[in-house]
Design a protein around this motif. Structure first.
Motif, PDB file in Angstrom:
ATOM      1  N   ASP A 154     -64.433 -13.271 -31.316  1.00 50.56           N
ATOM      2  CA  ASP A 154     -63.789 -13.749 -32.357  1.00 50.56           C
ATOM      3  C   ASP A 154     -64.431 -14.900 -32.885  1.00 50.56           C
ATOM      4  O   ASP A 154     -64.344 -15.297 -34.113  1.00 50.56           O
ATOM      5  CB  ASP A 154     -62.217 -14.001 -31.758  1.00 50.56           C
ATOM      6  N   MET A 155     -64.950 -15.995 -32.082  1.00 51.15           N
ATOM      7  CA  MET A 155     -65.411 -17.089 -32.530  1.00 51.15           C
ATOM      8  C   MET A 155     -66.505 -17.051 -33.097  1.00 51.15           C
ATOM      9  O   MET A 155     -66.960 -17.413 -34.340  1.00 51.15           O
ATOM     10  CB  MET A 155     -65.644 -18.166 -31.298  1.00 51.15           C
ATOM     11  N   PHE A 156     -67.342 -15.793 -32.896  1.00 51.58           N
ATOM     12  CA  PHE A 156     -68.476 -15.548 -33.836  1.00 51.58           C
ATOM     13  C   PHE A 156     -68.322 -14.917 -35.172  1.00 51.58           C
ATOM     14  O   PHE A 156     -68.648 -15.435 -36.275  1.00 51.58           O
ATOM     15  CB  PHE A 156     -69.173 -14.145 -32.901  1.00 51.58           C
ATOM     16  N   LEU A 157     -66.944 -14.273 -35.492  1.00 52.64           N
ATOM     17  CA  LEU A 157     -66.587 -13.811 -36.373  1.00 52.64           C
ATOM     18  C   LEU A 157     -66.064 -15.027 -37.417  1.00 52.64           C
ATOM     19  O   LEU A 157     -66.387 -15.017 -38.531  1.00 52.64           O
ATOM     20  CB  LEU A 157     -65.473 -12.759 -36.564  1.00 52.64           C
ATOM     21  N   HIS A 158     -65.536 -16.005 -36.677  1.00 50.94           N
ATOM     22  CA  HIS A 158     -64.946 -17.305 -37.179  1.00 50.94           C
ATOM     23  C   HIS A 158     -66.094 -18.098 -38.014  1.00 50.94           C
ATOM     24  O   HIS A 158     -66.040 -18.338 -39.145  1.00 50.94           O
ATOM     25  CB  HIS A 158     -63.967 -18.147 -36.565  1.00 50.94           C
ATOM     26  N   VAL A 159     -67.246 -18.192 -37.264  1.00 54.67           N
ATOM     27  CA  VAL A 159     -68.054 -19.020 -37.507  1.00 54.67           C
ATOM     28  C   VAL A 159     -69.019 -18.297 -38.628  1.00 54.67           C
ATOM     29  O   VAL A 159     -69.378 -18.931 -39.674  1.00 54.67           O
ATOM     30  CB  VAL A 159     -69.313 -19.531 -36.393  1.00 54.67           C
ATOM     31  N   THR A 160     -69.106 -16.962 -38.626  1.00 52.26           N
ATOM     32  CA  THR A 160     -69.878 -16.406 -39.564  1.00 52.26           C
ATOM     33  C   THR A 160     -69.138 -16.339 -40.901  1.00 52.26           C
ATOM     34  O   THR A 160     -69.632 -16.528 -41.878  1.00 52.26           O
ATOM     35  CB  THR A 160     -70.008 -14.789 -39.003  1.00 52.26           C
ATOM     36  N   ALA A 161     -67.824 -16.140 -41.018  1.00 52.54           N
ATOM     37  CA  ALA A 161     -67.034 -16.083 -42.015  1.00 52.54           C
ATOM     38  C   ALA A 161     -67.211 -17.458 -42.748  1.00 52.54           C
ATOM     39  O   ALA A 161     -67.237 -17.787 -43.757  1.00 52.54           O
ATOM     40  CB  ALA A 161     -65.558 -15.717 -41.691  1.00 52.54           C
ATOM     41  N   ALA A 162     -66.884 -18.652 -41.852  1.00 51.74           N
ATOM     42  CA  ALA A 162     -67.070 -20.047 -42.358  1.00 51.74           C
ATOM     43  C   ALA A 162     -68.366 -20.282 -43.048  1.00 51.74           C
ATOM     44  O   ALA A 162     -68.510 -20.768 -43.925  1.00 51.74           O
ATOM     45  CB  ALA A 162     -66.697 -20.884 -41.318  1.00 51.74           C
ATOM     46  N   THR A 163     -69.069 -19.817 -42.361  1.00 56.36           N
ATOM     47  CA  THR A 163     -70.811 -20.095 -42.720  1.00 56.36           C
ATOM     48  C   THR A 163     -71.033 -19.311 -44.223  1.00 56.36           C
ATOM     49  O   THR A 163     -71.646 -19.985 -45.144  1.00 56.36           O
ATOM     50  CB  THR A 163     -71.965 -19.414 -41.860  1.00 56.36           C
ATOM     51  N   ALA A 183     -79.415 -15.893 -57.486  1.00 53.82           N
ATOM     52  CA  ALA A 183     -80.724 -15.324 -56.975  1.00 53.82           C
ATOM     53  C   ALA A 183     -80.598 -15.779 -55.375  1.00 53.82           C
ATOM     54  O   ALA A 183     -81.082 -14.948 -54.408  1.00 53.82           O
ATOM     55  CB  ALA A 183     -81.948 -16.085 -57.467  1.00 53.82           C
ATOM     56  N   VAL A 184     -79.974 -17.168 -55.188  1.00 51.64           N
ATOM     57  CA  VAL A 184     -79.565 -17.430 -53.671  1.00 51.64           C
ATOM     58  C   VAL A 184     -78.959 -16.694 -52.808  1.00 51.64           C
ATOM     59  O   VAL A 184     -79.084 -16.334 -51.835  1.00 51.64           O
ATOM     60  CB  VAL A 184     -79.069 -19.031 -53.816  1.00 51.64           C
ATOM     61  N   MET A 185     -77.830 -16.123 -53.693  1.00 53.07           N
ATOM     62  CA  MET A 185     -76.679 -15.414 -52.802  1.00 53.07           C
ATOM     63  C   MET A 185     -77.251 -14.010 -52.636  1.00 53.07           C
ATOM     64  O   MET A 185     -77.132 -13.294 -51.655  1.00 53.07           O
ATOM     65  CB  MET A 185     -75.429 -15.144 -53.653  1.00 53.07           C
ATOM     66  N   ASP A 186     -78.178 -13.304 -53.312  1.00 51.77           N
ATOM     67  CA  ASP A 186     -79.122 -12.169 -53.114  1.00 51.77           C
ATOM     68  C   ASP A 186     -79.692 -12.307 -51.784  1.00 51.77           C
ATOM     69  O   ASP A 186     -79.744 -11.375 -51.045  1.00 51.77           O
ATOM     70  CB  ASP A 186     -79.936 -11.706 -54.505  1.00 51.77           C
ATOM     71  N   SER A 187     -80.334 -13.392 -51.838  1.00 48.14           N
ATOM     72  CA  SER A 187     -81.080 -13.518 -50.444  1.00 48.14           C
ATOM     73  C   SER A 187     -80.235 -13.913 -49.340  1.00 48.14           C
ATOM     74  O   SER A 187     -80.409 -13.312 -48.147  1.00 48.14           O
ATOM     75  CB  SER A 187     -82.074 -15.048 -50.537  1.00 48.14           C
ATOM     76  N   VAL A 188     -79.034 -14.249 -49.607  1.00 50.37           N
ATOM     77  CA  VAL A 188     -78.117 -14.447 -48.271  1.00 50.37           C
ATOM     78  C   VAL A 188     -77.535 -13.236 -48.160  1.00 50.37           C
ATOM     79  O   VAL A 188     -77.508 -12.926 -46.786  1.00 50.37           O
ATOM     80  CB  VAL A 188     -76.847 -15.448 -48.848  1.00 50.37           C
ATOM     81  N   TYR A 191     -80.102 -11.357 -45.945  1.00 49.64           N
ATOM     82  CA  TYR A 191     -80.227 -11.964 -44.747  1.00 49.64           C
ATOM     83  C   TYR A 191     -78.979 -11.550 -43.839  1.00 49.64           C
ATOM     84  O   TYR A 191     -79.146 -11.426 -42.758  1.00 49.64           O
ATOM     85  CB  TYR A 191     -80.301 -13.726 -44.814  1.00 49.64           C
ATOM     86  N   SER A 192     -77.854 -11.807 -44.385  1.00 51.33           N
ATOM     87  CA  SER A 192     -76.587 -11.391 -43.566  1.00 51.33           C
ATOM     88  C   SER A 192     -76.449 -10.052 -43.063  1.00 51.33           C
ATOM     89  O   SER A 192     -76.102  -9.737 -42.008  1.00 51.33           O
ATOM     90  CB  SER A 192     -75.456 -11.711 -44.425  1.00 51.33           C
ATOM     91  N   MET A 193     -77.059  -8.998 -44.077  1.00 48.25           N
ATOM     92  CA  MET A 193     -76.999  -7.669 -43.805  1.00 48.25           C
ATOM     93  C   MET A 193     -77.873  -7.246 -42.543  1.00 48.25           C
ATOM     94  O   MET A 193     -77.462  -6.422 -41.596  1.00 48.25           O
ATOM     95  CB  MET A 193     -77.369  -6.818 -44.828  1.00 48.25           C
ATOM     96  N   ALA A 194     -79.206  -7.990 -42.412  1.00 48.30           N
ATOM     97  CA  ALA A 194     -79.960  -7.612 -41.611  1.00 48.30           C
ATOM     98  C   ALA A 194     -79.327  -8.201 -40.027  1.00 48.30           C
ATOM     99  O   ALA A 194     -79.314  -7.440 -38.939  1.00 48.30           O
ATOM    100  CB  ALA A 194     -81.201  -8.414 -41.587  1.00 48.30           C
ATOM    101  N   GLY A 195     -78.611  -9.299 -40.143  1.00 54.91           N
ATOM    102  CA  GLY A 195     -77.991 -10.024 -38.773  1.00 54.91           C
ATOM    103  C   GLY A 195     -76.726  -8.956 -38.408  1.00 54.91           C
ATOM    104  O   GLY A 195     -76.569  -8.621 -37.244  1.00 54.91           O
ATOM    105  N   TRP A 196     -76.097  -8.393 -39.403  1.00 51.63           N
ATOM    106  CA  TRP A 196     -74.879  -7.694 -39.153  1.00 51.63           C
ATOM    107  C   TRP A 196     -75.465  -6.277 -38.332  1.00 51.63           C
ATOM    108  O   TRP A 196     -74.836  -5.829 -37.371  1.00 51.63           O
ATOM    109  CB  TRP A 196     -73.919  -7.247 -40.160  1.00 51.63           C
ATOM    110  N   GLN A 197     -76.550  -5.632 -38.863  1.00 52.12           N
ATOM    111  CA  GLN A 197     -77.170  -4.596 -38.237  1.00 52.12           C
ATOM    112  C   GLN A 197     -77.588  -4.846 -36.995  1.00 52.12           C
ATOM    113  O   GLN A 197     -77.231  -3.789 -36.062  1.00 52.12           O
ATOM    114  CB  GLN A 197     -78.256  -4.064 -39.170  1.00 52.12           C
ATOM    115  N   GLU A 198     -77.975  -5.918 -36.745  1.00 54.40           N
ATOM    116  CA  GLU A 198     -78.490  -6.132 -35.162  1.00 54.40           C
ATOM    117  C   GLU A 198     -77.512  -6.363 -34.377  1.00 54.40           C
ATOM    118  O   GLU A 198     -77.206  -5.889 -33.209  1.00 54.40           O
ATOM    119  CB  GLU A 198     -79.398  -7.381 -35.258  1.00 54.40           C
ATOM    120  N   ILE A 199     -76.198  -7.005 -34.926  1.00 58.95           N
ATOM    121  CA  ILE A 199     -74.915  -7.288 -33.969  1.00 58.95           C
ATOM    122  C   ILE A 199     -74.397  -6.117 -33.899  1.00 58.95           C
ATOM    123  O   ILE A 199     -73.858  -5.721 -32.545  1.00 58.95           O
ATOM    124  CB  ILE A 199     -74.101  -8.215 -34.788  1.00 58.95           C
TER     125      ILE A 199
END
Length: 204
Positions: A154-163, A183-188, A191-199
């Motif tokens: 749960d804490m990981f989900l909270h931190v990720t949402a807040a970030t 452009a910045v948010m496209d990079s974000v 970055y985020s999708m790659a992390g979610w796939q790993e998780i």
């Protein structure tokens, strides 16, 4: 309301926005707002009973609409995740990010106040409400899409949402042009999708 009264109200709102942006809500002064608007304090209080009401007039409509739409987007995504599980999280996350960025930039004056100058108002917790919606959606996605049998904390989900929302705060607080923000948010997003796939796919 007469034409002249409408003009006075608009001048007050414009002056209030400038005052809140320069001094923040807590240090903003109604007398200075009246002076900026070239209005009497009596005229100011005739339109707005107090400073909180004045702040609300600047932010309430777009803020409430965005929260309602954001909740609706996630409800639709949560329904879709059980029908098209493989594609739903990435598609909906990207679509939601694009929508909220576009909405904020269309109502930038209101959201600069909320995200940067709302301490002391009821809007100071607005970001937390958005984060809570996002966090709850993440739980649904992770429970539906996880492939490793391990529950995401749960804490990981909270931190990720807040970030995720902190990225938006940075764009707004730095007054980034819309094209650059996209452009910045496209990079974000990448970055985020790659992390979610790993998780979601990593072995426990």
């Amino acid at each position: 309301m007469s034409y002249s009264s409408n003009l006075t109200r608009e001048r007050i709102l414009e002056s209030a926005w400038q005052e809140f942006m320069e001094h923040g809500y807590q240090n903003a002064n109604m007398r200075r707002i009246a002076q900026r608007a070239k209005a009497t304090t009596g005229a100011l209080y005739n339109h707005f009973a107090n400073k909180a009401v004045l702040f609300d007039a600047l932010v309430q409509e777009p803020a409430e609409e965005m929260l309602a739409q954001f909740q609706a987007i996630h409800r639709q995504a949560e329904e879709k995740v059980f029908v098209q599980p493989e594609s739903s999280m990435e598609e909906q996350a990207c679509a939601g990010t694009d929508w909220i960025l576009d909405y904020i930039y269309k109502h930038m004056e209101a959201f600069r106040l909320i995200l940067c100058r709302s301490e002391g108002t009821r809007w100071s917790t607005y970001l937390e409400q958005l984060i809570e919606v996002e966090e709850q959606a993440y739980r649904v996605y992770c429970d539906a899409l996880g492939k490793n049998g391990k529950r995401v904390e749960d804490m990981f989900l909270h931190v990720t949402a807040a970030t995720g929302f902190q990225y938006l705060v940075e764009l707004v607080s730095h007054d980034l042009p819309y094209e650059q923000a996209v452009a910045v948010m496209d990079s974000v997003k990448r970055y985020s999708m790659a992390g979610w796939q790993e998780i979601l796919r990593a072995k426990p």
